[in-house]
Write an enzyme that holds these catalytic residues in place. Structure first.
Site, PDB file in Angstrom:
ATOM      1  N   VAL A 121       0.857  -1.193   0.000  1.00  0.00           N
ATOM      2  CA  VAL A 121       0.000   0.000   0.000  1.00  0.00           C
ATOM      3  C   VAL A 121       0.890   1.238   0.000  1.00  0.00           C
ATOM      4  O   VAL A 121       1.632   1.477   0.958  1.00  0.00           O
ATOM      5  CB  VAL A 121      -0.926   0.014   1.229  1.00  0.00           C
ATOM      6  CG1 VAL A 121      -1.836   1.242   1.189  1.00  0.00           C
ATOM      7  CG2 VAL A 121      -1.760  -1.267   1.297  1.00  0.00           C
ATOM      8  N   GLU A 122       0.820   2.011  -1.070  1.00  0.00           N
ATOM      9  CA  GLU A 122       1.571   3.264  -1.183  1.00  0.00           C
ATOM     10  C   GLU A 122       0.640   4.411  -0.799  1.00  0.00           C
ATOM     11  O   GLU A 122      -0.356   4.674  -1.471  1.00  0.00           O
ATOM     12  CB  GLU A 122       2.090   3.451  -2.610  1.00  0.00           C
ATOM     13  CG  GLU A 122       2.963   2.309  -3.125  1.00  0.00           C
ATOM     14  CD  GLU A 122       4.430   2.447  -2.735  1.00  0.00           C
ATOM     15  OE1 GLU A 122       4.754   3.407  -1.987  1.00  0.00           O
ATOM     16  OE2 GLU A 122       5.233   1.623  -3.188  1.00  0.00           O
TER      17      GLU A 122
END
Length: 376
Positions: free
Chosen positions: A339-340
């Site tokens: 997850v960025e």
């Protein structure tokens, strides 16, 4: 109320990380020799100054008193609007574990190159488990804030039997608990936050970085990019020279931080790994899963995307990865989702101006992943 004279107390020391706590019930206060010298009423506020031999040190009658932290609760322990340092996070996870021994567990899973501890904290009593990790890349330390704020809010709601972000927290985490690893790369984070003089390996780091800009650093203390050191078919990852990012290491799992996370995962049967990174507002999830796992992993990724608004990266079909999430997918045959959290920040940390937006998008993701895992 006091039962002994104040001169039986130890001299009060200033708190490095001030924390306000609240008495869950009438609680005894002891001196440094274990003699009861007073008590605090339910709901009374205290200021935690530190921890010594398992007891909380509080301000009492202007000096130091000692209490059993299991008789207290917190409200907002972490300040996520500022950078959370290695020393702060290490202290906070110990406090959470002392406050809530009935539903948390703290484990030191390893050490960094320079000997900084890597901690994992479980929240919940569910027999099923998921993993949420952060700060494998040094400059991406806002991810530690995300994870610590999850711990802060989830543990409060669990203790008070309240809901959070639409989830019954106690019910959710007593089905599938979450193991949080808030800072996989404590050396690198310390370098980025505090500069070269905070490091033991100064000369090596200066030689590798070739710049006075240490805010751009992603690697560990000997220049290995930890998210290139895991075996997601590491052998196909190209070798590069040592630098502040991208060097995969002399061999797979060469680094103590990667070894620590690998061993920790292998001691458990995690249903999922949510691995937090900082730039792009995107989700990675694919590493050549079979058909059934492909559908399962994409379905979870779509759930996260609907909540966060982050874009899903389609399968790239590029063989060879050193990322922890890709290794998790291959070795555990379970979802490993990267997850960025924020807009691209360039060669440096994410600005704190993005914090509120980041948190609003991610505050429920641990609970979402926990609930999804409960069905498998």
């Amino acid at each position: 109320m006091p039962t002994k004279k104040a001169n039986s107390l130890a001299t009060l020391k200033s708190a490095i990380y001030p924390i306000t706590l609240y008495a869950e019930k009438t609680s005894a206060v002891y001196d440094q020799n274990g003699i009861k010298i007073g008590s605090l009423n339910k709901g009374q506020t205290v200021h935690l100054k530190g921890i010594s031999k398992g007891h909380g040190i509080i301000e009492y009658l202007g000096q130091s008193g000692y209490v059993d932290l299991a008789n207290y609760y917190h409200k907002n322990l972490v300040n996520p609007t500022k950078s959370v340092t290695y020393k702060a996070y290490s202290y906070y996870v110990k406090v959470f574990a002392k406050l809530y021994p009935e539903f948390t567990s703290l484990e030191k899973i390893g050490e960094s190159v320079e000997g900084r501890a890597i901690y994992a904290l479980r929240v919940g009593n569910g027999k099923k488990e998921i993993l949420v990790d952060a700060a494998i890349h040094a400059r991406e330390h806002m991810t530690t804030n995300v994870v610590m704020e999850m711990i802060d809010n989830y543990s409060y709601s669990y203790n008070k039997k309240t809901s959070f972000a639409g989830y019954n927290v106690r019910q959710t985490l007593d089905t599938t608990s979450i193991w949080f690893v808030p800072m996989i790369n404590p050396d690198g984070v310390t370098l980025v936050q505090n500069g070269i003089n905070s490091m033991a390996n100064k000369n090596l780091i200066k030689q590798i970085n070739k710049s006075s800009n240490y805010k751009r650093w992603k690697a560990n203390a000997r220049g290995v990019d930890l998210n290139r050191n895991f075996d997601g078919e590491w052998k196909y990852v190209p070798f590069t020279s040592k630098t502040y990012k991208g060097y995969k290491g002399p061999r797979v799992f060469s680094e103590p931080e990667a070894q620590a996370l690998k061993a920790f995962v292998e001691r458990h049967k995690f249903k999922s790994d949510i691995s937090y990174h900082s730039s792009g507002q995107i989700l990675y999830w694919f590493n050549f899963q079979n058909s059934a796992n492909y559908k399962r992993d994409l379905a979870l990724t779509r759930q996260i995307s609907r909540v966060t608004g982050y874009s899903i990266i389609p399968p790239l079909y590029v063989r060879g990865s050193g990322s922890s999430a890709d290794w998790f997918i291959m070795s555990q045959k379970k979802p490993g989702i990267t997850v960025e959290i924020a807009p691209y920040a360039g060669e440096g940390p994410v600005s704190h101006k993005h914090w509120n937006n980041v948190w609003n998008k991610n505050k429920s993701i641990g609970l979402l992943a926990s609930k999804e895992a409960s069905k498998r």
